[in-house]
Design an enzyme around this catalytic site. Structure first.
Site, PDB file in Angstrom:
ATOM      1  N   ASP A  12       0.821  -1.209   0.000  1.00 49.17           N
ATOM      2  CA  ASP A  12       0.000   0.000   0.000  1.00 49.17           C
ATOM      3  C   ASP A  12       0.860   1.266   0.000  1.00 49.17           C
ATOM      4  OD1 ASP A  12      -2.274   1.846   0.771  1.00 49.17           O
ATOM      5  OD2 ASP A  12      -3.257  -0.104   0.878  1.00 49.17           O
ATOM      6  N   SER A  62      -6.519   4.294  -1.484  1.00 42.12           N
ATOM      7  CA  SER A  62      -6.642   2.861  -1.174  1.00 42.12           C
ATOM      8  C   SER A  62      -8.003   2.295  -1.548  1.00 42.12           C
ATOM      9  CB  SER A  62      -6.372   2.622   0.315  1.00 42.12           C
ATOM     10  OG  SER A  62      -5.073   3.064   0.626  1.00 42.12           O
ATOM     11  N   ARG A 191     -11.008   5.832  12.512  1.00 42.07           N
ATOM     12  CA  ARG A 191     -11.628   4.596  12.017  1.00 42.07           C
ATOM     13  C   ARG A 191     -11.178   3.379  12.835  1.00 42.07           C
ATOM     14  NH1 ARG A 191      -8.516   4.036   6.225  1.00 42.07           N
ATOM     15  NH2 ARG A 191      -6.423   3.809   7.058  1.00 42.07           N
ATOM     16  N   ARG A 260     -16.359   8.980   1.040  1.00 42.46           N
ATOM     17  CA  ARG A 260     -15.669   7.715   1.338  1.00 42.46           C
ATOM     18  C   ARG A 260     -16.124   7.214   2.714  1.00 42.46           C
ATOM     19  NH1 ARG A 260      -9.260   6.188   1.008  1.00 42.46           N
ATOM     20  NH2 ARG A 260      -9.139   5.221   3.040  1.00 42.46           N
ATOM     21  N   LYS A 333      -5.876  -1.747   6.956  1.00 34.66           N
ATOM     22  CA  LYS A 333      -6.200  -2.023   5.548  1.00 34.66           C
ATOM     23  C   LYS A 333      -7.111  -3.237   5.372  1.00 34.66           C
ATOM     24  CE  LYS A 333      -3.712   1.422   4.070  1.00 34.66           C
ATOM     25  NZ  LYS A 333      -4.267   2.591   3.343  1.00 34.66           N
TER      26      LYS A 333
END
EC number: 5.4.2.12
Length: 512
Positions: A12, A62, A191, A260, A333
């Site tokens: 990433d 991402s 998050r 998003r 991720k």
């Protein structure tokens, strides 16, 4: 019987750029990657702009990267979709947005517009805020308040003042709106269930409590004075005559203009979910609209732009063919290799195992650039020995998450860590006579200094990303250059499967 797994490893934030003192990718000692790049077929993939369904010149991210990779086609992104709707005028007929406007107008309550104030285009776009202000003016809504979440990650770390000025100017031009609160995204857009951060943002938005400033500009200046850049601005209430300009109250309308989902869910739950347990708070009765669907399970929200459905994504197609697959990543991720990779579908496919390794609990990842890469690798190697999987999708978060800190030395360490892991995984795949594709979803760690200012550069880039094919049977073959959407068709050919018609990407393996 030993399986020959076809594996995709996503590094990433690992892009391609010329050597420089800000290029952590070229500064890092990475013997394993260097050897693989030299020995096996490699090419370059476009991971930004039109090649991934974003506006021209827009850096990749991402979410977009994994959507394109997993679906095997260029996916029309929400940013482009909403921008186009504003230009076409359809935006001003959107039923969910209209609902929020009508409620505020009819009851004389307030309309709150909250979201990331930036033109980064990763989570939001300031032009969408302009669209909402114009919509409110058109609908004659009187009390309109902006709750500004400051960025500093997808745009330069101290560019917030410029976006505040832009917003003030926009509101003056349109003739409606005031900024009511200012909060760094570190608090408002967490998050990772760090509810102590989210609570501070909630208190400013709903209770009108927190730091205070007489203007949004003053809030930013105060933050810079305390050496806190945009991302870390403490949630601040803008006051008029000593009182909060506005806070979210019962009966109000709220439009969250981030498109998003991943960093918009927690604050949305905190404000809306009846069963919310992150911290103590009252449940309000609101007309709450989210720009896109953040999560199917969110309670009491209206969605302005519902998801586009993608059928026959790589995961779904492989599952329908009766094959087993593994998705593995650390927390940061995990949503990308599952939800986004599956075209925005939360539920796993039959035969799809998932494993999340917890990300380390540190304030910023430059403090632990290894993150959980070693643990991810150990888990994967054990699972490969089970000979269960036909396909494996893995993401190493390090180059991106450490790249975002702007600390070059830490990003170098992050890439060196990943290189160690790559070596072990490549050996194991070759031993099983499988094949390994290595790529990235977008660039980041290859550009960490803004040479026009000399300051850290913490955003993603528009650079191409590598694509490497590691296998025992690559002799006489090469990889063409392409785009992220070409990865899935290339993998399917290696799995011995036909490429479904929904996938418009191309197989990049060609004979020399």
């Amino acid at each position: 019987m030993s399986k020959k797994p076809v594996m995709l490893m996503i590094l990433d934030g690992f892009g391609i750029a010329p050597k420089s003192e800000g290029n952590a990718v070229t500064l890092a000692k990475k013997p394993n990657l260097d050897k693989l790049f030299e020995k096996y077929p490699t090419s370059q993939l476009q991971a930004s702009g039109l090649a991934v369904g974003l506006p021209e010149g827009q850096m990749g991210n991402s979410e977009v990267g994994h959507l394109n990779i997993g679906s095997g086609r260029i996916v029309y992104q929400e940013l482009t979709r909403i921008t186009k709707a504003i230009a076409d005028g359809d935006f001003f007929e959107n039923e969910s947005l209209k609902l929020a406007m009508t409620n505020a107008k009819k009851t004389g309550s307030s309309l709150h517009l909250m979201g990331l104030l930036s033109d980064g285009g990763v989570h939001s776009h300031i032009e969408h805020l302009r669209g909402l202000l114009e919509f409110a003016k058109k609908e004659e809504v009187q009390n309109v308040y902006v709750h500004a979440f400051m960025d500093g990650r997808d745009v330069p770390p101290s560019s917030g003042q410029e976006f505040i000025e832009k917003t003030e100017k926009m509101m003056a031009e349109v003739g409606v709106g005031k900024i009511a609160t200012v909060s760094g995204r570190y608090y408002a857009m967490d998050r990772d269930n760090r509810w102590e951060r989210v609570e501070l943002a909630y208190n400013a938005l709903v209770l009108g409590k927190g730091e205070t400033a007489s203007s949004a500009t003053q809030a930013i200046e105060k933050s810079y004075h305390d050496n806190k850049t945009d991302e870390f601005v403490l949630p601040t209430v803008v006051t008029e005559n000593g009182n909060p300009t506005a806070n979210i109250k019962n009966g109000d309308s709220v439009i969250f203009f981030n498109f998003r989902p991943d960093r918009a869910r927690e604050i949305t739950r905190a404000i809306n979910d009846k069963e919310f347990a992150g911290f103590k708070r009252e449940t309000l009765d609101l007309t709450f609209v989210t720009m896109t669907q953040y999560d199917k399970t969110l309670e009491r929200v209206n969605v302005a732009y519902t998801p586009q459905t993608l059928s026959n994504t790589l995961g779904e197609y492989v599952s329908n063919k009766g094959l087993n697959q593994l998705r593995i990543a650390e927390t940061e991720k995990y949503a990308h290799v599952t939800f986004f990779f599956n075209g925005g579908v939360e539920k796993e496919n039959p035969g799809e195992d998932r494993k999340v390794i917890p990300s380390p609990k540190v304030a910023t990842y430059d403090l632990k650039p290894e993150m959980s890469a070693y643990e991810v690798t150990d888990e994967l190697l054990n699972r490969l020995d089970s000979d269960k999987y036909d396909m494996v999708i893995l993401n190493f978060a390090n180059p991106d998450m450490v790249g975002h800190t702007g600390v070059v030395e830490a990003a170098v360490k992050a890439i060196e860590t990943v290189d160690e892991c790559v070596g072990k995984i490549a050996d194991k795949i070759l031993e099983k006579n499988g094949c390994l594709f290595i790529t990235a979803d977008h660039g980041n760690a290859e550009t960490m200094i803004d040479f026009s200012t000399g300051n850290p550069y913490t955003a993603h880039t528009t650079h191409e990303v590598p694509f490497v094919w590691v296998a025992n049977d690559t002799e006489g073959k090469k990889l063409s250059n392409g785009k992220l959407a070409d990865i899935a068709p290339t993998m399917l050919v290696q799995l011995g499967l036909e490429v479904p018609t929904e996938m418009t990407g191309e197989n990049l393996i060609v004979n020399k």
